[in-house]
Design a protein around this motif. Structure first.
Motif, PDB file in Angstrom:
ATOM      1  N   ASP A 169       2.732   5.847  -4.771  1.00  0.00           N
ATOM      2  CA  ASP A 169       3.429   6.700  -5.737  1.00  0.00           C
ATOM      3  C   ASP A 169       2.594   6.896  -6.997  1.00  0.00           C
ATOM      4  OD1 ASP A 169       5.535   6.906  -4.016  1.00  0.00           O
ATOM      5  OD2 ASP A 169       6.820   5.454  -5.054  1.00  0.00           O
ATOM      6  N   GLU A 170       2.894   7.967  -7.721  1.00  0.00           N
ATOM      7  CA  GLU A 170       2.151   8.228  -8.968  1.00  0.00           C
ATOM      8  C   GLU A 170       2.784   7.512 -10.163  1.00  0.00           C
ATOM      9  OE1 GLU A 170       0.335  12.456  -9.102  1.00  0.00           O
ATOM     10  OE2 GLU A 170       2.168  12.662  -7.898  1.00  0.00           O
ATOM     11  N   GLU A 171       4.081   7.298 -10.104  1.00  0.00           N
ATOM     12  CA  GLU A 171       4.759   6.570 -11.172  1.00  0.00           C
ATOM     13  C   GLU A 171       5.099   5.175 -10.664  1.00  0.00           C
ATOM     14  OE1 GLU A 171       8.103   8.747 -12.605  1.00  0.00           O
ATOM     15  OE2 GLU A 171       6.884  10.450 -13.288  1.00  0.00           O
ATOM     16  N   SER A 197       0.821  -1.215   0.000  1.00  0.00           N
ATOM     17  CA  SER A 197       0.000   0.000   0.000  1.00  0.00           C
ATOM     18  C   SER A 197       0.853   1.261   0.000  1.00  0.00           C
ATOM     19  CB  SER A 197      -0.927   0.005   1.225  1.00  0.00           C
ATOM     20  OG  SER A 197      -1.800  -1.101   1.193  1.00  0.00           O
ATOM     21  N   PHE A 198       1.938   1.249   0.779  1.00  0.00           N
ATOM     22  CA  PHE A 198       2.822   2.419   0.827  1.00  0.00           C
ATOM     23  C   PHE A 198       3.559   2.596  -0.501  1.00  0.00           C
ATOM     24  CE2 PHE A 198       1.992   2.200   5.307  1.00  0.00           C
ATOM     25  CZ  PHE A 198       2.170   3.499   5.760  1.00  0.00           C
ATOM     26  N   GLU A 256       7.408  -9.910 -16.922  1.00  0.00           N
ATOM     27  CA  GLU A 256       7.166  -8.696 -17.697  1.00  0.00           C
ATOM     28  C   GLU A 256       7.231  -7.486 -16.774  1.00  0.00           C
ATOM     29  OE1 GLU A 256       3.561  -6.712 -20.426  1.00  0.00           O
ATOM     30  OE2 GLU A 256       3.198  -8.532 -19.231  1.00  0.00           O
ATOM     31  N   ILE A 257       7.785  -6.391 -17.254  1.00  0.00           N
ATOM     32  CA  ILE A 257       7.780  -5.128 -16.526  1.00  0.00           C
ATOM     33  C   ILE A 257       6.671  -4.255 -17.097  1.00  0.00           C
ATOM     34  CG2 ILE A 257       9.035  -2.992 -16.064  1.00  0.00           C
ATOM     35  CD1 ILE A 257      11.599  -4.586 -15.993  1.00  0.00           C
ATOM     36  N   ILE A 258       5.767  -3.807 -16.216  1.00  0.00           N
ATOM     37  CA  ILE A 258       4.651  -2.944 -16.620  1.00  0.00           C
ATOM     38  C   ILE A 258       4.822  -1.604 -15.929  1.00  0.00           C
ATOM     39  CG2 ILE A 258       2.151  -2.667 -16.673  1.00  0.00           C
ATOM     40  CD1 ILE A 258       1.882  -5.685 -16.466  1.00  0.00           C
ATOM     41  N   ALA A 259       5.035  -0.559 -16.715  1.00  0.00           N
ATOM     42  CA  ALA A 259       5.206   0.793 -16.174  1.00  0.00           C
ATOM     43  C   ALA A 259       4.005   1.654 -16.535  1.00  0.00           C
ATOM     44  CB  ALA A 259       6.495   1.412 -16.710  1.00  0.00           C
ATOM     45  N   PHE A 260       3.554   2.485 -15.597  1.00  0.00           N
ATOM     46  CA  PHE A 260       2.383   3.328 -15.846  1.00  0.00           C
ATOM     47  C   PHE A 260       2.341   4.453 -14.830  1.00  0.00           C
ATOM     48  CE2 PHE A 260       1.301  -0.211 -13.126  1.00  0.00           C
ATOM     49  CZ  PHE A 260       0.581   0.362 -12.101  1.00  0.00           C
ATOM     50  N   GLU A 261       1.501   5.441 -15.100  1.00  0.00           N
ATOM     51  CA  GLU A 261       1.238   6.530 -14.168  1.00  0.00           C
ATOM     52  C   GLU A 261      -0.202   6.430 -13.688  1.00  0.00           C
ATOM     53  OE1 GLU A 261       2.124  10.254 -15.981  1.00  0.00           O
ATOM     54  OE2 GLU A 261       4.287   9.868 -16.119  1.00  0.00           O
ATOM     55  N   LYS A 262      -0.434   6.903 -12.473  1.00  0.00           N
ATOM     56  CA  LYS A 262      -1.780   6.829 -11.907  1.00  0.00           C
ATOM     57  C   LYS A 262      -1.994   7.991 -10.946  1.00  0.00           C
ATOM     58  CE  LYS A 262      -0.757   4.119  -7.782  1.00  0.00           C
ATOM     59  NZ  LYS A 262      -1.217   5.188  -6.878  1.00  0.00           N
ATOM     60  N   ASP A 263      -3.245   8.171 -10.525  1.00  0.00           N
ATOM     61  CA  ASP A 263      -3.531   9.166  -9.489  1.00  0.00           C
ATOM     62  C   ASP A 263      -2.963   8.665  -8.166  1.00  0.00           C
ATOM     63  OD1 ASP A 263      -4.879  10.683 -11.325  1.00  0.00           O
ATOM     64  OD2 ASP A 263      -6.832   9.784 -10.860  1.00  0.00           O
ATOM     65  N   ILE A 264      -2.598   9.580  -7.294  1.00  0.00           N
ATOM     66  CA  ILE A 264      -1.923   9.214  -6.050  1.00  0.00           C
ATOM     67  C   ILE A 264      -2.792   8.338  -5.157  1.00  0.00           C
ATOM     68  CG2 ILE A 264      -2.638  11.255  -4.705  1.00  0.00           C
ATOM     69  CD1 ILE A 264       0.343  11.258  -3.667  1.00  0.00           C
ATOM     70  N   ASP A 265      -4.121   8.489  -5.223  1.00  0.00           N
ATOM     71  CA  ASP A 265      -5.020   7.700  -4.379  1.00  0.00           C
ATOM     72  C   ASP A 265      -5.687   6.558  -5.140  1.00  0.00           C
ATOM     73  OD1 ASP A 265      -6.527   9.317  -5.984  1.00  0.00           O
ATOM     74  OD2 ASP A 265      -7.954   9.915  -4.433  1.00  0.00           O
TER      75      ASP A 265
END
Length: 431
Positions: free
Chosen positions: A43-45, A38-39, A58-67
């Motif tokens: 993160d956003e990235e 959870s901690f 597989e490595i999956i990279a993405f951005e998301k909202d902080i919550d």
């Protein structure tokens, strides 16, 4: 952390993650448990290292909202459950029938499960590193089995000298800013009477860190083999406990406006007394521990009835309701209330005597499929529905403690089986 469920329209679904995928690392760190996850996921990235069921990574990279959450459930919340090393004289796990599934024999004493799910811990198995982690992650509130604040009595009950350090351990938690809910398993001639007075007084002094105190009577199954002398409360004994605790409840409500110390429903059933009103339970802080569950059930029943006002059962409907012996009178009163309003409704309450664990075990959550089956055979009649307690089923399944399934019952009885949990669900099932 292996995924066991993906929620619809979730981030996990969008990322095309699958049930069975194992998330090995998040931002190049391996999470030890759901707390650390959870901690890290805050993160956003995000960069996930995922091992698919095929073995491919597989490595999956993405951005998301902080919550924003992943929208998935995992097979286990922790890497390895910290098990209890005590040998409590009242341990219910030690009274489980032999040859039952292994998960029923797990005695967890894991502070992480206490924080995540409200499981009760004794504190005797905590290390300095555990206390540091509780402080660093501010894992609050925790749920703590106290039983007695007298070091000698507690050490005797838990059968470890470490249990006598409870006051020091609570001090340590409070110094970390951690709040906690507490419970007492009350045993006649052991931690009741003057000992109970002392324990309640000591816990009340620790407010506001101590958030609540629940007192439940010891339960003994026919499979108990422990030589330590242990008895259960009778009608007179239960009434004495109620009167004794009421003094502290009145004192607390006068001082703080809250009851703080609550008794398990079984005390009222044993004593033949009415379940207290909803205000007695404040905001039901220990509902997951069964404290106030009956009152909450009744409140939900009548709330649902207000919303369904004017709705009447137009066709004849016969319903049988399976339950433990303790709550049968409550369910009967509610059913009769509804039958007075709906003349086409015929509800029969079938309390099941617990032959599997012993007749003194009277709660619905410990009913087995075999005992339910025998009760239905003895009271067989054509009916439209048979209601069963959802608490008697393994979470997310239709399997009882003895591995009998609802399908096994369906093969014998043609009625529709419906599992219910809340008072609202009970009323809806009667319509």
């Amino acid at each position: 952390m292996k995924i066991s469920k993906i929620y619809k329209n979730s981030l996990a679904e969008e990322l095309e993650l699958q049930v069975g995928d194992n998330i090995l690392k998040i931002n190049n760190k391996k999470p030890r448990d759901l707390i650390e996850w959870s901690f890290l996921f805050a993160d956003e990235e995000i960069e996930l290292l995922v091992e698919h069921s095929t073995g491919e990574r597989e490595i999956i990279a993405f951005e998301k909202d902080i919550d924003e959450e992943l929208g998935a459930e995992f097979e286990s919340a922790v890497d390895k459950i910290k098990t209890c090393k005590n040998h409590c004289v009242f341990c219910f796990v030690d009274m489980i029938a032999p040859n039952m599934r292994q998960t029923l024999n797990i005695k967890d004493d894991d502070y992480r499960l206490s924080f995540l799910y409200g499981n009760f811990i004794t504190l005797t198995n905590l290390t300095d590193a555990d206390f540091d982690r509780i402080k660093n992650f501010h894992l609050s509130p925790l749920y703590i089995s106290i039983h007695s604040m007298n070091p000698e009595v507690r050490a005797k009950m838990l059968r470890t000298p470490l249990a006598g350090k409870v006051q020091t351990q609570l001090d340590k938690l409070e110094n970390c800013g951690v709040e906690y809910h507490t419970q007492i398993v009350l045993c006649p001639n052991l931690n009741d009477g003057a000992e109970l007075d002392f324990t309640i007084s000591e816990i009340m002094k620790r407010r506001p860190f101590a958030q609540s105190l629940a007192i439940v009577p010891v339960g003994i199954t026919k499979y108990r083999r422990d030589k330590f002398p242990l008895t259960q409360f009778d009608r007179e004994g239960a009434a004495k406990v109620i009167a004794q605790v009421e003094k502290f409840q009145k004192q607390s409500r006068t001082k703080t406006g809250k009851t703080f110390v609550y008794l398990g429903d079984e005390f009222y059933f044993l004593a033949g007394k009415k379940i207290p009103p909803a205000k007695y339970y404040d905001d039901f802080p220990q509902i997951e521990n069964g404290i106030g569950m009956t009152r909450n059930f009744i409140e939900e029943f009548f709330l649902e009835r207000q919303e369904a006002e004017g709705k009447r059962q137009e066709k004849n409907l016969k319903i049988d309701v399976i339950c433990g012996t303790s709550i049968s009178v409550v369910l009967k009163n509610l059913a009769e209330e509804e039958m007075r309003r709906n003349k086409n409704l015929d509800v029969r309450i079938l309390p099941v005597v617990n032959e599997f664990f012993g007749e003194r075990i009277n709660v619905s959550g410990l009913l087995t499929g075999g005992d339910i089956l025998n009760t239905l055979k003895k009271n067989n009649r054509p009916c439209d529905k048979i209601l069963i307690p959802k608490t008697a089923l393994r979470s997310g399944t239709e399997t009882f403690l003895d591995d009998v399934t609802v399908d096994d019952l369906r093969k014998i009885f043609p009625a529709k089986f419906q599992a219910i949990l809340t008072g609202g669900e009970f009323l809806q099932a009667l319509q």
